[in-house]
Design a protein around this motif. Structure first.
Motif, mmCIF file in Angstrom:
data_model
loop_
_atom_site.group_PDB
_atom_site.id
_atom_site.type_symbol
_atom_site.label_atom_id
_atom_site.label_comp_id
_atom_site.label_asym_id
_atom_site.label_seq_id
_atom_site.Cartn_x
_atom_site.Cartn_y
_atom_site.Cartn_z
ATOM 1 N N SER A 1 -10.293 5.102 -9.874
ATOM 2 C CA SER A 1 -10.837 5.165 -8.519
ATOM 3 C C SER A 1 -11.244 3.773 -8.050
ATOM 4 C CB SER A 1 -12.047 6.109 -8.488
ATOM 5 O OG SER A 1 -11.646 7.440 -8.759
ATOM 6 N N ILE A 2 -11.802 2.974 -8.969
ATOM 7 C CA ILE A 2 -12.131 1.588 -8.629
ATOM 8 C C ILE A 2 -10.855 0.808 -8.327
ATOM 9 C CG2 ILE A 2 -13.104 -0.566 -9.520
ATOM 10 C CD1 ILE A 2 -15.075 1.102 -11.141
ATOM 11 N N LEU A 3 -9.827 0.996 -9.174
ATOM 12 C CA LEU A 3 -8.565 0.292 -8.943
ATOM 13 C C LEU A 3 -7.936 0.703 -7.612
ATOM 14 C CD1 LEU A 3 -6.786 0.291 -12.435
ATOM 15 C CD2 LEU A 3 -8.144 -1.510 -11.382
ATOM 16 N N ALA A 4 -8.034 1.996 -7.280
ATOM 17 C CA ALA A 4 -7.449 2.472 -6.026
ATOM 18 C C ALA A 4 -8.122 1.807 -4.830
ATOM 19 C CB ALA A 4 -7.575 3.992 -5.929
ATOM 20 N N GLU A 5 -9.433 1.555 -4.934
ATOM 21 C CA GLU A 5 -10.136 0.905 -3.834
ATOM 22 C C GLU A 5 -9.859 -0.596 -3.793
ATOM 23 O OE1 GLU A 5 -14.243 1.878 -3.538
ATOM 24 O OE2 GLU A 5 -13.873 4.035 -3.321
ATOM 25 N N ARG A 6 -9.562 -1.189 -4.962
ATOM 26 C CA ARG A 6 -9.247 -2.621 -5.006
ATOM 27 C C ARG A 6 -7.759 -2.901 -4.799
ATOM 28 N NH1 ARG A 6 -12.461 -6.570 -7.200
ATOM 29 N NH2 ARG A 6 -10.841 -7.829 -6.175
ATOM 30 N N ASN A 7 -6.937 -1.840 -4.843
ATOM 31 C CA ASN A 7 -5.489 -2.019 -4.759
ATOM 32 C C ASN A 7 -5.094 -2.515 -3.373
ATOM 33 O OD1 ASN A 7 -2.817 -2.026 -5.430
ATOM 34 N ND2 ASN A 7 -2.575 0.200 -5.494
ATOM 35 N N ASP A 8 -4.591 -3.740 -3.326
ATOM 36 C CA ASP A 8 -4.268 -4.386 -2.060
ATOM 37 C C ASP A 8 -3.135 -5.373 -2.320
ATOM 38 O OD1 ASP A 8 -4.920 -6.941 -0.132
ATOM 39 O OD2 ASP A 8 -5.422 -5.038 0.849
ATOM 40 N N PRO A 9 -2.247 -5.604 -1.356
ATOM 41 C CA PRO A 9 -1.156 -6.558 -1.583
ATOM 42 C C PRO A 9 -1.633 -7.946 -1.986
ATOM 43 C CG PRO A 9 -0.730 -5.270 0.392
ATOM 44 C CD PRO A 9 -2.104 -4.913 -0.059
ATOM 45 N N GLY A 10 -2.872 -8.300 -1.629
ATOM 46 C CA GLY A 10 -3.385 -9.617 -1.979
ATOM 47 C C GLY A 10 -4.074 -9.682 -3.323
ATOM 48 N N VAL A 11 -4.075 -8.563 -4.074
ATOM 49 C CA VAL A 11 -4.765 -8.520 -5.370
ATOM 50 C C VAL A 11 -3.758 -8.161 -6.455
ATOM 51 C CG1 VAL A 11 -6.613 -7.447 -6.708
ATOM 52 C CG2 VAL A 11 -6.916 -7.806 -4.255
ATOM 53 N N ASN A 12 -3.714 -8.959 -7.517
ATOM 54 C CA ASN A 12 -2.822 -8.699 -8.648
ATOM 55 C C ASN A 12 -3.591 -7.915 -9.710
ATOM 56 O OD1 ASN A 12 -0.850 -8.700 -10.594
ATOM 57 N ND2 ASN A 12 -1.124 -10.846 -11.165
ATOM 58 N N ILE A 13 -3.217 -6.658 -9.898
ATOM 59 C CA ILE A 13 -3.912 -5.768 -10.841
ATOM 60 C C ILE A 13 -2.976 -5.448 -11.999
ATOM 61 C CG2 ILE A 13 -5.048 -3.546 -11.142
ATOM 62 C CD1 ILE A 13 -5.687 -3.540 -8.179
ATOM 63 N N SER A 14 -3.482 -5.593 -13.224
ATOM 64 C CA SER A 14 -2.707 -5.277 -14.425
ATOM 65 C C SER A 14 -3.547 -4.384 -15.329
ATOM 66 C CB SER A 14 -2.314 -6.551 -15.183
ATOM 67 O OG SER A 14 -1.521 -7.402 -14.371
ATOM 68 N N THR A 15 -2.902 -3.399 -15.966
ATOM 69 C CA THR A 15 -3.623 -2.480 -16.855
ATOM 70 C C THR A 15 -2.913 -2.373 -18.195
ATOM 71 O OG1 THR A 15 -2.443 -0.430 -16.279
ATOM 72 C CG2 THR A 15 -4.213 -1.128 -14.801
ATOM 73 N N ALA A 16 -3.695 -2.256 -19.259
ATOM 74 C CA ALA A 16 -3.183 -1.966 -20.606
ATOM 75 C C ALA A 16 -3.774 -0.632 -21.028
ATOM 76 C CB ALA A 16 -3.585 -3.074 -21.582
ATOM 77 N N GLU A 17 -2.917 0.369 -21.304
ATOM 78 C CA GLU A 17 -3.405 1.730 -21.518
ATOM 79 C C GLU A 17 -2.694 2.407 -22.681
ATOM 80 O OE1 GLU A 17 -3.752 3.855 -17.569
ATOM 81 O OE2 GLU A 17 -2.594 2.106 -16.972
ATOM 82 N N ASP A 18 -3.365 3.387 -23.251
ATOM 83 C CA ASP A 18 -2.792 4.194 -24.314
ATOM 84 C C ASP A 18 -3.366 5.607 -24.249
ATOM 85 O OD1 ASP A 18 -1.408 4.990 -26.566
ATOM 86 O OD2 ASP A 18 -2.923 4.246 -27.953
ATOM 87 N N PRO A 19 -2.676 6.545 -23.569
ATOM 88 C CA PRO A 19 -1.436 6.365 -22.816
ATOM 89 C C PRO A 19 -1.736 6.051 -21.352
ATOM 90 C CG PRO A 19 -1.958 8.680 -22.902
ATOM 91 C CD PRO A 19 -3.077 7.961 -23.626
ATOM 92 N N ILE A 20 -0.669 5.827 -20.553
ATOM 93 C CA ILE A 20 -0.823 5.650 -19.112
ATOM 94 C C ILE A 20 -1.032 7.029 -18.498
ATOM 95 C CG2 ILE A 20 0.324 4.903 -16.990
ATOM 96 C CD1 ILE A 20 1.845 2.842 -18.689
ATOM 97 N N GLU A 21 -2.238 7.277 -17.972
ATOM 98 C CA GLU A 21 -2.587 8.619 -17.508
ATOM 99 C C GLU A 21 -2.328 8.817 -16.013
ATOM 100 O OE1 GLU A 21 -6.355 10.067 -18.744
ATOM 101 O OE2 GLU A 21 -6.201 9.248 -20.754
ATOM 102 N N TYR A 22 -2.419 7.759 -15.246
ATOM 103 C CA TYR A 22 -2.183 7.855 -13.807
ATOM 104 C C TYR A 22 -1.137 6.826 -13.409
ATOM 105 C CZ TYR A 22 -6.662 10.351 -13.727
ATOM 106 O OH TYR A 22 -7.679 11.249 -13.942
ATOM 107 N N ALA A 23 -0.335 7.153 -12.423
ATOM 108 C CA ALA A 23 0.658 6.214 -11.905
ATOM 109 C C ALA A 23 0.197 5.746 -10.527
ATOM 110 C CB ALA A 23 2.030 6.883 -11.808
ATOM 111 N N LEU A 24 -0.181 4.469 -10.454
ATOM 112 C CA LEU A 24 -0.622 3.901 -9.189
ATOM 113 C C LEU A 24 0.407 2.898 -8.696
ATOM 114 C CD1 LEU A 24 -4.462 3.117 -9.330
ATOM 115 C CD2 LEU A 24 -3.294 4.787 -7.926
ATOM 116 N N PRO A 25 0.995 3.112 -7.524
ATOM 117 C CA PRO A 25 1.961 2.136 -6.997
ATOM 118 C C PRO A 25 1.264 0.822 -6.658
ATOM 119 C CG PRO A 25 1.464 3.808 -5.345
ATOM 120 C CD PRO A 25 0.804 4.252 -6.599
ATOM 121 N N GLY A 26 1.960 -0.268 -6.929
ATOM 122 C CA GLY A 26 1.424 -1.566 -6.563
ATOM 123 C C GLY A 26 0.689 -2.285 -7.670
#
Length: 668
Positions: free
Chosen positions: A382-407
């Motif tokens: 939810s935090i990532l969804a609010e920070r998700n913006d074309p001007g922000v580079n977001i990277s995640t390391a997960e085990d497993p990947i539980e949600y698919a967020l575009p961008g």
């Protein structure tokens, strides 16, 4: 690891020099692969033991043409024939009827022997004396020969060998095992329980299979399937229909129990099922999760993907050997049913604003703590969804990947390949990130790397397993992270739980006793105008009676609770807390200081939810009530609550005089 047979056969040694096989050279000449890629594929095949053709496809990114695969197969079988000096089996030319193989396994050579030595009986010659043709992956295995002699000699049956490629053996034996699962205990299981009556209403559910990496839908209408397959499909369908979080398949001494975890509580999902179908149900789940059904002594992890009502859902599968069989637990990952957004999770406006302020910081470390299943991943996303913006580079390391967020860039942890959290995090540092999510911090290396990333201009978020926010400091200290790094990097800690939401349709208003309120540190005088609620939870026999009388609550079906609500404790790092962390202060002192500076504890937050009518005191006791939590709450209350000596009004510590009677004489 030993060199794979396919990569060994792809190399020819002449006069001390290593050359490529004619097959490899032909692929290079055709332009399918270049020499460097071929050498890379050979090296990967040698190290991993995977077939060379499979590795080549992953290296080149394109599938091998069918005619090339066929040529490779012919060369492979020819080499096996030369190596062992016996005929090789090509299933594409010598097609073996499955019923014939099944009959020989059922009556002559047991499946345990076939799996142990990787062999399969093909046909029986009724000449005198009779003989059996056996295909073997390793025809020179002396133990296999001895066991075959031990089985066949007493029946005066001889046997002949053929060599079979490992992948052909696996395909043939898997077909047999799958057919056995379909036929397992069909008649007896049907007499023992009535699947239709136990899960009536699920026949028309839109529940279809989704193969890996495709959106194709396959019809799984259970009407024409074997009872075991029908049962397994409907277990999954019922779990999705009821929006549960976990499925437990539990073998017992006399029966098999199936339970669902719904809103954080395990509930019986079906009547006990017959003991005789335990192995069949377990095998079916392992087959569709692509696990090794022959391995029953070690835990295994797999995944099932389905399309349900037009959306993709995943089941994360784990098997565990137990006394009466393998227990299977499946975690449901249904992204479409989860609403992301901090305002949808956090009901308290002040807490919501604090979390958003921390998440908007340009750099630093945010920790989210709580037990498994407390909603940590949902909060972080939810935090990532609010920070998700074309001007922000977001990277995640997960085990497993539980949600698919575009961008955003999401990376799956693959430990067997050396891709753990710390190595991925180090790679992120060279990817110009703004926001980094690390799925879990469990070791010093990951924690240290996260701290360094937070101190070098990146916002890092990760999860930690602690009971409360203050306990995260001691947890990092146990990992070996220096206190000065923690105090410098840490922005704040968010501890959370999930409590069941009392059903708004059938909840019962009541007045708690003075003793019940005192147990939670509350007084009857201060809570006199607040309406408290109890859940109207019915016993199984009461549910049946309510159904008959049409008085059963349609929203919660007699459970008393429907849905869940989040409980949060946000410890924002202040100057006072930084000093305590650097001094190595105890968890109790850190928590007490945080409460004095305005932190709402898990207990206080949950009691506020009770006052607002969202949940019950019983849920508070089940989820957040602890003696230490109450003790810290009361200590902080005593230190932050001052009373005027003259007018007895409640004062704040920073007030030098009472604003009501203007006296400077007040007591604590």
């Amino acid at each position: 690891m030993t060199q794979s047979s396919s990569s060994r056969r792809a190399l020819i040694v002449r006069n001390g020099r290593t050359d490529l096989s004619p097959f490899c050279n032909k692929l290079i000449q055709s332009g399918y692969i270049d020499t460097q890629q071929m050498q890379q594929a050979l090296e990967k095949s040698r190290k991993s033991g995977r077939p060379l053709t499979e590795v080549m496809e992953s290296v080149t990114g394109q599938a091998l043409p069918p005619e090339v695969l066929r040529q490779y197969k012919k060369q492979q079988l020819f080499e096996l024939k030369v190596i062992y000096g016996i005929e090789s089996l090509d299933p594409e030319i010598n097609q073996i009827p499955l019923h014939q193989v099944a009959h020989l396994i059922d009556t002559l050579i047991p499946i345990d022997i076939c799996r142990r030595y990787r062999l399969v009986p093909l046909s029986k010659n009724e000449t005198q004396p009779p003989s059996v043709l056996v295909a073997m992956v390793d025809p020179d295995n002396l133990h296999a020969k001895d066991d075959l002699e031990r089985i066949l000699r007493p029946q005066e049956i001889g046997w002949q060998r053929m060599v079979i490629a490992p992948e052909d053996y696996q395909q043939l034996i898997s077909r047999y095992l799958d057919e056995q699962v379909k036929k397992e205990a069909a008649a007896k299981a049907q007499k023992s329980f009535d699947v239709q009556s136990d899960i009536a209403g699920f026949e028309n559910l839109d529940f279809k299979e989704a193969p890996e990496d495709t959106d194709a839908e396959l019809d799984l209408d259970g009407a024409q399937e074997a009872p075991i397959i029908t049962l397994v499909n409907r277990i999954l369908a019922k779990a999705l229909h009821e929006k549960v979080s976990d499925i437990h398949i539990e073998p017992q001494e006399e029966f098999m129990r199936i339970r669902f975890r719904k809103d954080g509580v395990l509930q019986q999902a079906f009547d006990p099922l017959p003991k005789k179908i335990i192995q069949a149900v377990t095998a079916r789940f392992k087959i569709i999760a692509e696990l090794d059904i022959a391995e029953r002594r070690m835990p295994q992890d797999g995944r099932i993907r389905r399309i349900y009502e037009g959306r993709k859902v995943d089941f994360r599968v784990n098997t565990l050997p137990s006394r009466y069989g393998e227990k299977i637990v499946m975690r449901l990952l249904d992204n479409s049913s989860t609403q992301l957004g901090l305002d949808k999770l956090i009901s308290d406006p002040e807490t919501l604003q604090i979390v958003r302020d921390m998440a908007s910081r340009p750099f630093g470390l945010i920790l989210v703590t709580g037990p498994t299943g407390s909603g940590k991943s949902t909060t972080l996303y939810s935090i990532l969804a609010e920070r998700n913006d074309p001007g922000v580079n977001i990277s995640t390391a997960e085990d497993p990947i539980e949600y698919a967020l575009p961008g955003i860039t999401q990376v799956q942890v693959i430990r067997e390949k050396g891709m753990n959290f710390s190595s991925i995090l180090r790679a992120f540092m060279r990817q110009d990130p703004d926001v980094i999510l690390v799925g879990e911090t469990r070791d010093k290396e990951t924690a240290q790397t996260a701290m360094e990333a937070a101190l070098t201009g990146h916002l890092v978020m990760t999860t930690l397993h602690t009971n409360d926010a203050a306990g995260s400091i001691a947890r990092l200290d146990e990992m070996g992270v220096e206190p000065f790094m923690v105090s410098a990097a840490l922005i704040g800690v968010l501890a959370q739980r999930l409590m069941r939401r009392v059903c708004s349709e059938c909840r019962i208003a009541y007045t708690p006793s003075r003793e019940e309120l005192a147990r939670f540190g509350l007084s009857a005088a201060s809570e006199g105008v607040v309406t408290f609620y109890k859940a109207k939870t019915l016993q199984p026999e009461e549910v049946q009676e309510a159904k008959a009388n049409n008085t059963l609550c349609e929203k919660c079906n007699g459970i008393g609770y429907k849905g869940r609500v989040g409980v949060y404790e946000v410890m924002r790092i202040t100057d006072a807390l930084q000093t305590l962390i650097n001094q190595g202060a105890s968890t109790a002192l850190i928590k007490e200081t945080a409460v004095q500076e305005g932190m709402t504890t898990l207990l206080a937050y949950s009691l506020n939810l009770v006052r607002e009518g969202h949940t019950t005191l019983e849920e508070v006791e089940r989820v957040t009530f602890t003696d230490t939590g109450l003790e810290a709450e009361l200590k902080a209350k005593r230190k932050t609550s001052l009373t005027c000596r003259t007018c007895k009004a409640e004062l704040k510590p920073e007030w030098l005089d009472c604003p009501y009677c203007m006296t400077r004489r007040f007591e604590g």
